[in-house]
Write a protein that holds these residues in place. Sequence first.
Motif, short mmCIF file in Angstrom:
data_model
loop_
_atom_site.label_atom_id
_atom_site.label_comp_id
_atom_site.label_asym_id
_atom_site.label_seq_id
_atom_site.Cartn_x
_atom_site.Cartn_y
_atom_site.Cartn_z
N GLY A 201 3.41 15.34 -6.54
CA GLY A 201 3.47 13.89 -6.54
C GLY A 201 2.57 13.27 -5.49
N ASP A 202 2.48 11.95 -5.51
CA ASP A 202 1.63 11.26 -4.54
C ASP A 202 2.10 11.50 -3.11
OD1 ASP A 202 3.44 8.40 -4.17
OD2 ASP A 202 3.60 9.46 -6.08
N GLY A 203 3.42 11.62 -2.92
CA GLY A 203 3.93 11.88 -1.58
C GLY A 203 3.48 13.21 -1.03
N ALA A 204 3.32 14.20 -1.91
CA ALA A 204 2.91 15.54 -1.46
C ALA A 204 1.49 15.54 -0.90
CB ALA A 204 3.00 16.53 -2.62
N THR A 205 0.67 14.54 -1.26
CA THR A 205 -0.69 14.51 -0.74
C THR A 205 -0.73 14.23 0.75
OG1 THR A 205 -1.00 12.14 -1.24
CG2 THR A 205 -1.57 13.72 -2.97
N SER A 206 0.41 13.86 1.33
CA SER A 206 0.49 13.68 2.78
C SER A 206 0.91 14.96 3.49
CB SER A 206 1.49 12.55 3.12
OG SER A 206 1.04 11.31 2.61
N GLN A 207 1.11 16.02 2.73
CA GLN A 207 1.51 17.31 3.30
C GLN A 207 0.30 18.20 3.54
OE1 GLN A 207 4.56 18.31 4.23
NE2 GLN A 207 5.56 16.42 3.60
N GLY A 208 0.35 18.96 4.61
CA GLY A 208 -0.76 19.84 4.94
C GLY A 208 -1.00 20.92 3.90
N ASP A 209 0.07 21.40 3.26
CA ASP A 209 -0.10 22.46 2.26
C ASP A 209 -1.05 22.04 1.15
OD1 ASP A 209 1.69 23.91 3.71
OD2 ASP A 209 3.23 24.03 2.17
N VAL A 210 -0.97 20.78 0.75
CA VAL A 210 -1.83 20.30 -0.34
C VAL A 210 -3.29 20.33 0.09
CG1 VAL A 210 -2.40 18.32 -1.80
CG2 VAL A 210 -0.01 18.92 -1.37
N HIS A 211 -3.56 19.87 1.29
CA HIS A 211 -4.95 19.83 1.77
C HIS A 211 -5.49 21.23 2.02
CE1 HIS A 211 -5.12 15.46 2.08
NE2 HIS A 211 -3.84 15.56 2.37
N GLU A 212 -4.65 22.14 2.48
CA GLU A 212 -5.08 23.52 2.63
C GLU A 212 -5.41 24.14 1.27
OE1 GLU A 212 -2.07 25.54 4.86
OE2 GLU A 212 -2.17 24.09 6.51
N GLY A 213 -4.60 23.78 0.26
CA GLY A 213 -4.90 24.23 -1.09
C GLY A 213 -6.23 23.69 -1.58
N PHE A 214 -6.52 22.43 -1.26
CA PHE A 214 -7.81 21.85 -1.62
C PHE A 214 -8.96 22.66 -1.00
CE2 PHE A 214 -6.28 17.15 -2.17
CZ PHE A 214 -5.64 17.50 -3.34
N VAL A 215 -8.81 23.00 0.28
CA VAL A 215 -9.87 23.72 0.99
C VAL A 215 -10.11 25.09 0.37
CG1 VAL A 215 -10.50 24.81 3.17
CG2 VAL A 215 -9.53 22.50 3.17
N TRP A 216 -9.05 25.87 0.20
CA TRP A 216 -9.20 27.22 -0.32
C TRP A 216 -9.74 27.22 -1.75
CZ3 TRP A 216 -8.92 31.71 2.28
CH2 TRP A 216 -8.34 31.68 3.56
N ALA A 217 -9.21 26.34 -2.59
CA ALA A 217 -9.69 26.28 -3.98
C ALA A 217 -11.15 25.88 -4.04
CB ALA A 217 -8.83 25.31 -4.78
N SER A 218 -11.55 24.97 -3.16
CA SER A 218 -12.92 24.49 -3.17
C SER A 218 -13.91 25.56 -2.74
CB SER A 218 -13.04 23.27 -2.25
OG SER A 218 -14.37 22.84 -2.15
N VAL A 219 -13.66 26.20 -1.60
CA VAL A 219 -14.65 27.16 -1.08
C VAL A 219 -14.72 28.43 -1.92
CG1 VAL A 219 -14.49 26.25 1.26
CG2 VAL A 219 -13.01 28.14 0.57
N TYR A 220 -13.65 28.73 -2.67
CA TYR A 220 -13.67 29.91 -3.52
C TYR A 220 -13.87 29.58 -4.99
CZ TYR A 220 -12.37 33.01 0.30
OH TYR A 220 -12.37 33.74 1.46
N ASP A 221 -14.19 28.33 -5.30
CA ASP A 221 -14.40 27.91 -6.70
C ASP A 221 -13.26 28.37 -7.59
OD1 ASP A 221 -16.82 26.59 -6.30
OD2 ASP A 221 -17.97 28.44 -6.46
N ALA A 222 -12.05 28.20 -7.12
CA ALA A 222 -10.87 28.64 -7.88
C ALA A 222 -10.69 27.81 -9.13
CB ALA A 222 -9.62 28.56 -7.01
N PRO A 223 -10.31 28.42 -10.24
CA PRO A 223 -10.11 27.68 -11.49
C PRO A 223 -8.76 26.93 -11.48
CG PRO A 223 -9.59 29.99 -11.85
CD PRO A 223 -10.09 29.88 -10.43
#
Length: 401
Positions: A201-223
């Motif tokens: 949800g939109d509230g989860a975007t304020s959590q660090g886990d979501v942003h860490e997921g963004f970083v890992w998925a981005s640098v590894y081109d995760a599907p």
Amino acid sequence: MSSPEQWTHPEPGVGPAATAAAPTAEQVIAGLRATSEGGPELVQLLTPEGERVPNPEWDRYVADITADDLRGLYRDMVLTRRIDREGNALQRQGQLGIWVPLLGQEAAQIGAGRALKPQDMAFPSYREHGVAWCKDVAPSDLLGIFRGTDHGSWDPIAKRFHLYTIVIGNQVLNAAGYAMGQRFEGKVGDDDGEATMVFFGDGATSQGDVHEGFVWASVYDAPLVFFCQNNQWAISEPTERQSRLPLYQRARGYGFPGIRVDGNDVLATLAVSRWALSECRHGNGPVLIEAFTYRMDAHTTTDDPSRYRLTDELEAWKLKDPIERVRVHLVRHEQADKEFFDSVQAESDQLAAELREFCVNMPDPPKERIFSQVYEDGNPVLAAQRDTYLSYASGFEGGDH
């Protein structure tokens, strides 16, 4: 005149952004206008009035949708809503400890859920009853979670649908790791490739886990498709108090595309989700979808939304009901008749009756299970705790306590 963008990015001299505890009247009006319009970047194929909006960029992703398919999407949403309303009623009657409503978010979940292919994996939060339906998870399998008897009784590998995650945003890290594995194992690169979709949800975007997921998925081109259901409220905090930018634009900072879709439009959500999953399946890295929708009920059955939001706002969103717009479209184009709608209603009544009967007659799990399901292999300390507890509990059996 204030605008939605000025609500978060005010022009010089207009006033401060909404970071104070009490926003100004102008900011409140601008915020309400933003939640009702969705902005110029909103992808929409079916208006709230049920009119089809031609869009060459996105029409091709739903060009194969027939009248029968659209009736199927309508049925999915109606049955999902009935599951949700029955779950809500069961909690109010003491059969469930809590329930997490999805009322108003049926199109977002069904559109995304029906875009998933059998080989794709989905990671839900705790509100994805519609996605569970699309993944052939029996509605009765959800009840144990909210009754407190299990953590979910389906096989997440067989269903390609992970167990519900209660910790806000944690499923995003799980999904990022899973999608990285798909990449490492070479399961991407063509139409038959795999992809993963994670819901939050939109509230989860304020959590660090979501942003860490963004970083890992981005640098590894995760599907990985990040599917954010922006229902405008993170419990009692509006989206405008959480982000200075529209949520979909956050993807830009991590180096992958973001898009905002009308989350009350099942056709547009299906189209955008198909595109995003295809991008990931072919190895083009992650995508962020912001499904712009609205939570028409409480955050959970322990919440009272009347304490923090206006009735006028709710009434405005009722006019954008995701089910009604499909019904109107089907009627207007003579693609469904009274017999069809009556049959869907009868099916929903039957489903609700079956769900209620299952819930009321659910057996309590054995007391020993809280020990047997902790470790794969037992140990003397745990065994001693088990024996002590079971001996104590046995003294109450058949008694007045």
